[in-house]
Write a protein that holds these residues in place. Structure first.
Motif, PDB file in Angstrom:
ATOM      1  N   GLY A   1       0.779  -1.230   0.000  1.00 30.94           N
ATOM      2  CA  GLY A   1       0.000   0.000   0.000  1.00 30.94           C
ATOM      3  C   GLY A   1       0.810   1.278   0.000  1.00 30.94           C
ATOM      4  N   ILE A   2       2.135   1.171  -0.267  1.00 31.88           N
ATOM      5  CA  ILE A   2       3.007   2.335  -0.163  1.00 31.88           C
ATOM      6  C   ILE A   2       2.512   3.479  -1.043  1.00 31.88           C
ATOM      7  N   ARG A   3       2.258   3.178  -2.301  1.00 36.84           N
ATOM      8  CA  ARG A   3       1.850   4.236  -3.233  1.00 36.84           C
ATOM      9  C   ARG A   3       0.453   4.753  -2.924  1.00 36.84           C
ATOM     10  N   LEU A   4      -0.465   3.864  -2.576  1.00 35.00           N
ATOM     11  CA  LEU A   4      -1.857   4.273  -2.390  1.00 35.00           C
ATOM     12  C   LEU A   4      -2.059   5.036  -1.087  1.00 35.00           C
ATOM     13  N   THR A   5      -1.496   4.542   0.011  1.00 35.42           N
ATOM     14  CA  THR A   5      -1.715   5.222   1.288  1.00 35.42           C
ATOM     15  C   THR A   5      -1.066   6.603   1.306  1.00 35.42           C
TER      16      THR A   5
END
Length: 421
Positions: free
Chosen positions: A222-226
């Protein structure tokens, strides 16, 4: 600019990143690690100049493409360069500095942007010129020069990166290191063209799978989304905060997380650090999932806002400040010299493609299955990646490539272990 033009600018950046990742994987074996970094930086000069000179969206589109190429190439070439010029005891540490400085740069750019629209591109142009002026004097990596059958240049390069005068002979540990580098180059062959047989063998396949897991972390933890949808994530939980302060606060925490990673790795080594970060992320994502599940069913969770903020902070800060930082410095170490660029280039290209679609359709996914299911899915990936690491990820801290290959070989089933190790 219209909303459609802004949307196109976002999409076109990924097109540049695709090109940068794919071409970067080819460039590192053909023109070298050094020029694989210099050429994207030259493109970045043009990218920032286009922003300063832009009178129409066209130059901004070109700027986004060139910036995307830089990002895609850097994620492939720079970790390889760091691994090949650094002493084995410092490889992970300096690789983690790559992630930490990236975070610091992002935070500084946000601060500079408040001073005016042109401050960031002008500052970036100046820093890029300084970098190119200094880096042009650096030799290519010793491993690459040996790979291209230039042993004398490789020896000079090793002296340069170890601070030894060019006229002085190699001595002691440096001689041993040079012999190890020769062994790394000869271990998988010195021909530059890559064939299917170069991708065969138990340790090679396991190294590719490990690299795939590590590069997939960018999407599935979830690095990019969060980090892109922090405001929306909090609002869906019924929490409303000042957007600017929230953005800066998270960026500061991520910088501290990246710096903490450097010290943590030196204390408990790479493998245990991965397991620690996967565990913390698991707690964060599952805790956030439970909060969303109860919130979506109408429960009043205002008294428990503090627990949600702890969980979501872990879910946002730990993957980007810890897991991502470690992945960038680790993925190339389990791959042989010959296939590093090719494999990482393809994997980063695929990762960016997945990122594009996840970013484009994230809000649709949330509306369909709910935030609780999305957070739980990220948590399950952390659980899977942690279990995989327990059984298959070798220790990388202060290890030579030969030692890593031996460790990979021990993790293979007995029936397919490579007898040469």
């Amino acid at each position: 600019m219209t909303k459609d033009q802004v949307s196109l600018m976002t999409s076109i950046f990924y097109i540049g990143a695709f090109l940068g990742s794919f071409v970067g994987g080819w460039v590192v074996n053909t023109i070298g690690r050094k020029w694989g970094l210099i050429i994207p930086m030259i493109l970045q000069l043009f990218a920032n100049a286009f922003i300063v000179l832009a009178k129409s969206p066209l130059l901004l589109y070109l700027s986004r493409i060139f910036s995307g190429i830089l990002l895609g190439a850097i994620f492939v070439v720079l970790p390889i360069f760091i691994v090949e010029v650094t002493e084995k005891r410092l490889r992970i540490t300096l690789g983690n500095f790559f992630g930490a400085t990236g975070m610091v740069g992002l935070l500084l750019s946000k601060g500079l942007a408040a001073l005016g629209f042109y401050v960031v591109p002008i500052t970036t142009i100046a820093l890029t010129i300084v970098f190119l002026g200094c880096f042009a004097m650096f030799p290519d990596t010793p491993e690459y020069l040996l790979f291209r059958n230039k042993p004398e240049d490789a020896e000079k390069a090793l002296k340069f990166y170890r601070g030894i005068p060019s006229e002085s002979p190699l001595e002691g540990a440096i001689i041993e290191e040079f012999e190890e580098i020769k062994n790394v180059v000869s271990l998988r062959g010195q021909k530059t063209s890559i064939k299917m047989k170069d991708l065969k063998g138990g340790t090679t396949i396991l190294g590719i799978i490990i690299s795939l897991i590590l590069t997939s972390n960018m999407n599935f933890t979830g690095i990019r989304l969060t980090s892109s949808f922090t405001e929306s994530i909090l609002e869906d939980a019924g929490i409303h905060l000042d957007n600017v302060m929230l953005d800066i606060s998270m960026s500061v925490l991520q910088v501290f997380g990246a710096i903490l990673t450097i010290y943590l790795v030196r204390w408990i080594k790479v493998r245990r650090s991965f397991l620690t970060f996967y565990f913390l992320s698991l707690i964060g994502f599952f805790g956030a999932a439970v909060h969303y599940y109860l919130h979506e069913r109408g429960m009043n969770l205002v008294p428990f806002t503090w627990s949600y903020m702890i969980c979501i902070t872990l879910a946002i800060v730990v993957p980007l400040g810890g897991i991502n930082t470690l992945c960038m410095s680790s993925a190339s170490q389990v791959l042989s010299l010959k296939i590093r660029g090719c494999v990482l280039g393809v994997m980063n290209t695929v990762s960016l493609g997945v990122a594009f679609f996840m970013t484009q359709y994230y809000l649709v996914l949330v509306d369909t299955v709910g935030n609780s299911a999305v957070m739980a899915a990220f948590g399950l990936w952390c659980l899977f990646a942690g279990i995989f690491s327990i059984f298959y990820l070798p220790e990388l801290e202060s290890k030579t490539f030969s030692e890593i290959v031996e460790s990979l070989n021990r993790r293979l089933p007995a029936c397919i272990r490579e007898r040469s190790f």
